[in-house]
Design a protein around this motif. Structure first.
Motif, PDB file in Angstrom:
ATOM      1  N   LEU A  64       0.710  -1.237   0.128  1.00 24.44           N
ATOM      2  CA  LEU A  64      -0.188   0.189   0.070  1.00 24.44           C
ATOM      3  C   LEU A  64       1.016   1.261   0.108  1.00 24.44           C
ATOM      4  N   LYS A  76       2.198   1.831  -3.372  1.00 26.95           N
ATOM      5  CA  LYS A  76       1.216   2.288  -4.468  1.00 26.95           C
ATOM      6  C   LYS A  76       1.167   3.485  -4.159  1.00 26.95           C
ATOM      7  N   ARG A  77       0.774   3.968  -2.920  1.00 26.53           N
ATOM      8  CA  ARG A  77       0.315   5.407  -2.467  1.00 26.53           C
ATOM      9  C   ARG A  77       1.562   6.216  -2.957  1.00 26.53           C
ATOM     10  N   GLY A 105      -7.720   9.219  -2.242  1.00 25.22           N
ATOM     11  CA  GLY A 105      -6.819   8.139  -2.760  1.00 25.22           C
ATOM     12  C   GLY A 105      -6.238   7.446  -1.712  1.00 25.22           C
ATOM     13  N   TYR A 148      -5.334   5.001   1.787  1.00 26.11           N
ATOM     14  CA  TYR A 148      -5.958   3.678   2.252  1.00 26.11           C
ATOM     15  C   TYR A 148      -6.343   3.377   3.785  1.00 26.11           C
ATOM     16  N   LYS A 157      -9.835   1.641  -0.375  1.00 32.40           N
ATOM     17  CA  LYS A 157      -9.470   2.837  -0.989  1.00 32.40           C
ATOM     18  C   LYS A 157     -10.532   4.019  -1.079  1.00 32.40           C
ATOM     19  N   LYS A 158     -10.027   5.230  -0.391  1.00 28.44           N
ATOM     20  CA  LYS A 158     -10.951   6.159  -0.429  1.00 28.44           C
ATOM     21  C   LYS A 158     -11.101   6.777  -1.872  1.00 28.44           C
TER      22      LYS A 158
END
Length: 220
Positions: A67, A70-71, A171, A173, A219-220
């Protein structure tokens, strides 16, 4: 040395430095000391604490790492803001902050005595990447975090998911440590109007192989 901590780190294939292991050992000692006066975490001894709380937090490291990558890719940021919501005695926030020293961690805890313990312990462990927010989660500023983790905070319901999303950057998590699948399905059903999709990752905690453990990622 806490035998089960060392054996568990090996089982999880986590390559921790001696300094990181020392920090975890000191953390265990601090919790056990504080437990004498206040029942901070349920554990009879160092090994039980290492398994039920420390390894139970660290089992998520590969998934949290994913995560973070990714972020970081999405935002271009090298240092992410990660929060442990309803931190209590500091799990999973403190073990994860030791595992990811290059990222910034905030332990959000409203109970004064627990807050005192967290502030003192963070200082004793020399965790420069950790700060403690002694306030209720609904008083935390909006869009503060890239990633929110929590372990024994609250079941998902509409009020809680809205609160968690409010603190989370667009965006970002959520990574929630959960137990049984059927309970997760019931919780997610309740918030399906807000959370359309989520990921459930099965995890196996060393020495607790017969306990069901899942990480729910949103995920937001």
């Amino acid at each position: 040395m806490t035998e089960k901590l060392i054996a568990g780190l090996e089982k999880l294939q986590l390559q921790f430095s001696q300094e990181q292991i020392n920090q975890l050992e000191t953390y265990i000692s601090e919790v056990l000391e504080f437990n004498k006066g206040y029942n901070l975490m349920k554990a009879e001894d160092a090994n039980e604490l290492a398994v039920n709380h420390i390894l139970d937090s660290l089992v998520a490291v590969p998934h949290i790492k994913e995560l973070i990558l990714k972020r970081s890719k999405e935002t271009g940021k090298t240092v992410l803001e990660i929060a442990d919501i309803g931190s209590g005695g500091g799990c999973p926030g403190i073990p994860l902050s030791i595992a990811f020293p290059e990222h910034s961690f905030t332990l959000v805890e409203r109970m004064e005595k627990r807050c005192g313990f967290l502030i003192s312990t963070v200082s004793k462990l020399g965790l420069k990447n950790v700060k403690v927010e002694c306030k209720a989660a609904d008083l935390v500023g909006p869009e503060s975090f890239d990633l929110e983790v929590f372990r024994a905070f609250h079941p998902f319901d509409m009020k809680i998911i809205k609160l968690l999303f409010r603190m989370l950057k667009k965006g970002g998590y959520l990574a929630a440590f959960k137990a049984r699948e059927e309970k997760i399905l019931a919780e997610m059903e309740e918030i399906k109007s807000v959370v359309k999709t989520y990921q459930r990752v099965k995890m196996t905690v060393p020495f607790l192989e017969d306990h069901e453990r899942n990480l729910v990622i949103v995920k937001k």
